[in-house]
Design a protein around this motif. Structure first.
Motif, PDB file in Angstrom:
ATOM      1  N   LYS A  98      11.220   7.206  -0.648  1.00 17.39           N
ATOM      2  CA  LYS A  98      11.314   7.729  -2.023  1.00 17.39           C
ATOM      3  C   LYS A  98      12.332   8.863  -2.159  1.00 17.39           C
ATOM      4  CE  LYS A  98       8.852  11.801  -2.007  1.00 17.39           C
ATOM      5  NZ  LYS A  98       8.644  12.885  -1.628  1.00 17.39           N
ATOM      6  N   ILE A  99      12.823   9.011  -3.412  1.00 17.13           N
ATOM      7  CA  ILE A  99      13.687  10.141  -3.768  1.00 17.13           C
ATOM      8  C   ILE A  99      13.069  10.752  -5.014  1.00 17.13           C
ATOM      9  CG2 ILE A  99      15.995  10.807  -4.556  1.00 17.13           C
ATOM     10  CD1 ILE A  99      16.649   7.797  -3.562  1.00 17.13           C
ATOM     11  N   SER A 100      12.897  12.077  -5.025  1.00 21.06           N
ATOM     12  CA  SER A 100      12.371  12.733  -6.221  1.00 21.06           C
ATOM     13  C   SER A 100      13.343  13.783  -6.706  1.00 21.06           C
ATOM     14  CB  SER A 100      11.045  13.442  -5.920  1.00 21.06           C
ATOM     15  OG  SER A 100      10.084  12.529  -5.492  1.00 21.06           O
ATOM     16  N   VAL A 101      13.476  13.875  -8.035  1.00 23.25           N
ATOM     17  CA  VAL A 101      14.299  14.943  -8.603  1.00 23.25           C
ATOM     18  C   VAL A 101      13.473  15.702  -9.635  1.00 23.25           C
ATOM     19  CG1 VAL A 101      16.484  13.741  -8.257  1.00 23.25           C
ATOM     20  CG2 VAL A 101      15.247  13.412 -10.398  1.00 23.25           C
ATOM     21  N   PHE A 126       0.826  -1.211   0.000  1.00 22.68           N
ATOM     22  CA  PHE A 126       0.000   0.000   0.000  1.00 22.68           C
ATOM     23  C   PHE A 126       0.861   1.263   0.000  1.00 22.68           C
ATOM     24  CE2 PHE A 126      -3.315  -2.745   2.117  1.00 22.68           C
ATOM     25  CZ  PHE A 126      -4.246  -2.632   1.107  1.00 22.68           C
ATOM     26  N   GLU A 127       1.865   1.303   0.899  1.00 19.36           N
ATOM     27  CA  GLU A 127       2.691   2.513   1.030  1.00 19.36           C
ATOM     28  C   GLU A 127       3.408   2.837  -0.270  1.00 19.36           C
ATOM     29  OE1 GLU A 127       2.633   0.118   3.218  1.00 19.36           O
ATOM     30  OE2 GLU A 127       2.458   0.932   5.238  1.00 19.36           O
ATOM     31  N   GLU A 128       3.897   1.779  -0.946  1.00 22.34           N
ATOM     32  CA  GLU A 128       4.610   2.004  -2.196  1.00 22.34           C
ATOM     33  C   GLU A 128       3.647   2.460  -3.293  1.00 22.34           C
ATOM     34  OE1 GLU A 128       8.315  -1.113  -1.967  1.00 22.34           O
ATOM     35  OE2 GLU A 128       6.341  -1.908  -2.441  1.00 22.34           O
ATOM     36  N   MET A 129       2.484   1.839  -3.333  1.00 18.05           N
ATOM     37  CA  MET A 129       1.501   2.233  -4.345  1.00 18.05           C
ATOM     38  C   MET A 129       1.045   3.673  -4.117  1.00 18.05           C
ATOM     39  SD  MET A 129       0.182   0.981  -7.065  1.00 18.05           S
ATOM     40  CE  MET A 129      -0.104   2.476  -8.007  1.00 18.05           C
ATOM     41  N   LEU A 130       0.939   4.028  -2.843  1.00 21.35           N
ATOM     42  CA  LEU A 130       0.554   5.392  -2.483  1.00 21.35           C
ATOM     43  C   LEU A 130       1.576   6.388  -3.026  1.00 21.35           C
ATOM     44  CD1 LEU A 130      -1.805   6.379  -0.848  1.00 21.35           C
ATOM     45  CD2 LEU A 130      -0.433   6.216   1.214  1.00 21.35           C
ATOM     46  N   GLU A 131       2.855   6.060  -2.839  1.00 19.19           N
ATOM     47  CA  GLU A 131       3.915   6.942  -3.346  1.00 19.19           C
ATOM     48  C   GLU A 131       3.906   6.946  -4.873  1.00 19.19           C
ATOM     49  OE1 GLU A 131       5.630   9.053  -1.837  1.00 19.19           O
ATOM     50  OE2 GLU A 131       6.023   8.403   0.209  1.00 19.19           O
ATOM     51  N   MET A 132       3.821   5.752  -5.484  1.00 19.87           N
ATOM     52  CA  MET A 132       3.821   5.679  -6.953  1.00 19.87           C
ATOM     53  C   MET A 132       2.694   6.560  -7.499  1.00 19.87           C
ATOM     54  SD  MET A 132       6.033   3.306  -8.370  1.00 19.87           S
ATOM     55  CE  MET A 132       5.382   2.270  -9.670  1.00 19.87           C
ATOM     56  N   GLY A 154      10.664   2.773  -2.989  1.00 16.70           N
ATOM     57  CA  GLY A 154      10.872   1.420  -2.475  1.00 16.70           C
ATOM     58  C   GLY A 154      10.942   1.390  -0.962  1.00 16.70           C
ATOM     59  N   ILE A 155      10.195   0.495  -0.373  1.00 13.52           N
ATOM     60  CA  ILE A 155      10.195   0.354   1.084  1.00 13.52           C
ATOM     61  C   ILE A 155      11.580  -0.057   1.586  1.00 13.52           C
ATOM     62  CG2 ILE A 155       9.403  -1.281   2.864  1.00 13.52           C
ATOM     63  CD1 ILE A 155       6.611  -0.871   1.896  1.00 13.52           C
ATOM     64  N   GLY A 156      12.305  -0.809   0.729  1.00 10.12           N
ATOM     65  CA  GLY A 156      13.629  -1.298   1.099  1.00 10.12           C
ATOM     66  C   GLY A 156      14.629  -0.177   1.373  1.00 10.12           C
ATOM     67  N   MET A 157      14.316   1.039   0.893  1.00 14.61           N
ATOM     68  CA  MET A 157      15.219   2.183   1.128  1.00 14.61           C
ATOM     69  C   MET A 157      15.390   2.487   2.599  1.00 14.61           C
ATOM     70  SD  MET A 157      14.289   5.212  -1.433  1.00 14.61           S
ATOM     71  CE  MET A 157      13.771   4.779  -3.046  1.00 14.61           C
TER      72      MET A 157
END
Ligand code: ADP
Ligand code: ASP
Ligand code: MG
Length: 425
Positions: A399-402, A205-211, A366-369
């Motif tokens: 997440k990382i955003s540029v 869920f958390e990853e899909m939320l970020e995506m 990625g949660i693995g981050m």
């Protein structure tokens, strides 16, 4: 017997043939003995056309927008879903399925008062459930819309039919919510940009939320939030698959991607996906008085006007009195944001305001981050290797955003996708 919500997006109902195909998907579940509610979008392109009509009307100072009256915007753009709900009900009836169309206000799906970007507050599923149980009737619900406290149609923001579907699934206590679209699941990145993208069997869920919040429009952000909060078992799957192919009616594991708790994912990768959001614009306020309350003076009025501010960069002021503040907004909101900030010039106390369109935000998710160092450094290195200049950076736990020039969007997505080995299974 299960209770299932099936949502079909714009491309899935783009013409009458596809609507008949959708009816076959629905009939499959009905024939298997399930109780079904369907949510439909407008035909592909229809909502854009309706929005375009509104935007081409003469600009007036409306009730709650400087450009047009948002209540009338909603009355117009909600009409696309009304058409498809009726057409699908007829297509189902022609296959011998008892079906009835529903507009948001008829159920009712109650929303707050934010016309154009309303949030669902309550759904009364009583009558839908009664008809499912007593009459085996399929409800075909117009997505994207509800009724506001002013008793007028309110729409849920672009892509809002996903949210209608998950909210209805929660409201009628469905066992599953299937989001049928033009791809067969959630991929490591947009498969239209990177053909080497891989389909994910599951995503947290958390990853899909970020995506979703970072641009992957396969699901509207709010739908993922609702699925997470109400624990709705949600699948993303294709409406273009043959409705009667083997496995299509599998109750627990239909083909597609399951959005689920992270504990359900056994092998968690460090990076799960890459998302991008085009049409970003940047606003810079130069020589702003550096004093307590200045950020509130800038971002308060923007929030009141429902403008989503994203990346914010504030320089350290050289002499302790003046600073520069730069932030991004969606390009579509740039004129409105500039107008709001123009009005606030004295209250904020800045010298010059500048803006730039044509930017894109590319994000690594990625949660693995959480437990791996060096993920950001690899992204910066890979982008530098392609000569891509980064204008702003934001990070969170997962997440990382540029921010970069739009001309490099596709190249950046593909570069990051391969940098984390996402094209290799
Ligand atoms: P619908 O009309 O069914 O709601 P959308 O166009 O809103 O469909 O969403 C589906 C599209 O989302 C796909 O065609 C795909 O191009 C895009 N997309 C972006 N990122 C992803 C991703 N990570 N996985 C799958 N699809 C994605
Ligand atoms: N038709 C609306 C849109 O295009 C809602 C949706 O399709 O989800 O944004
Ligand atoms: Mg959509």
């Amino acid at each position: 017997m299960a209770r299932i919500v099936m949502k079909f997006g714009g491309t899935s109902v783009a013409d009458l043939d596809r609507i008949h195909n959708v009816a076959r998907h629905v009939k499959r579940e009905v024939d298997a003995g399930h109780q079904v509610a369907v949510v439909v979008s407008a035909m592909a392109g229809k909502t854009n056309e309706l929005v375009g009509w509104v935007q081409n009307m003469p600009k007036v100072t409306g009730a709650n927008s400087p450009f047009y009256d948002a209540r009338e915007y909603d009355a117009i753009v909600a009409s696309g879903e009304q058409v498809t709900s009726g057409l699908l009900a007829i297509a189902l009836q022609s296959l011998g399925v008892n079906a009835r169309s529903w507009q948001g206000w008829q159920i009712p799906i109650k929303t707050d008062s934010a016309h154009g970007a309303a949030r669902i507050e309550d759904i009364d599923g009583t009558e839908l459930i009664r008809r499912m149980e007593e009459e085996s009737q399929v409800a075909v619900v117009a997505g994207f819309q509800g009724i506001g406290p002013d008793n007028r149609i309110a729409t849920l923001g672009r892509g809002g039919s996903d949210t209608s579907a998950v909210a209805i699934a929660a409201g009628i206590k469905a066992d599953r919510c299937d989001i049928y679209t033009d791809v067969d699941g959630v991929y490591t990145t947009d498969p239209r940009v990177e053909p080497k993208a891989r389909r994910l069997k599951k995503i947290a869920f958390e990853e899909m939320l970020e995506m979703a919040s970072l641009g992957a429009k396969v699901l509207q952000v709010r739908s993922v939030e609702l699925a997470m909060v109400h624990k709705v078992r949600t699948f993303v799957r294709s409406s273009f698959d043959d409705p009667d192919a083997p496995g299509m009616g599998d109750l627990m594991n239909p083909p597609g991607t399951l959005i689920c708790d992270e504990d359900e994912i056994v092998e968690q990768e460090v990076v799960t996906g890459i998302a991008y959001a085009k049409d970003e614009a940047q606003i810079s306020l130069r020589r702003v008085a550096d004093r307590p309350g200045v950020s509130a003076a800038i971002f308060g009025p923007l929030a009141e006007n429902h403008i989503n501010v994203d990346m914010i960069v504030q320089n350290i002021s050289e002499d302790g009195s003046r600073t520069d503040i730069t932030f991004t907004v969606p390009s579509g909101d740039l004129d409105k944001a500039m107008a709001v900030l123009g009005k606030q010039k004295d209250a904020i106390g800045y010298d010059v305001i500048q803006s730039e369109r044509g930017l894109v935000k590319v994000s690594v998710i990625g949660i693995g981050m959480r437990s791996h160092a060096g993920v950001a450094a690899s992204a910066f290195q890979a982008l530098a290797g392609k000569g891509i200049n980064i204008k702003a950076i934001t990070t969170s736990e997962i997440k990382i955003s540029v921010l970069i020039d739009e001309a490099y969007a596709e190249l950046a997505v593909r570069t990051l996708h391969s940098c984390y080995g996402l094209d290799k299974s």
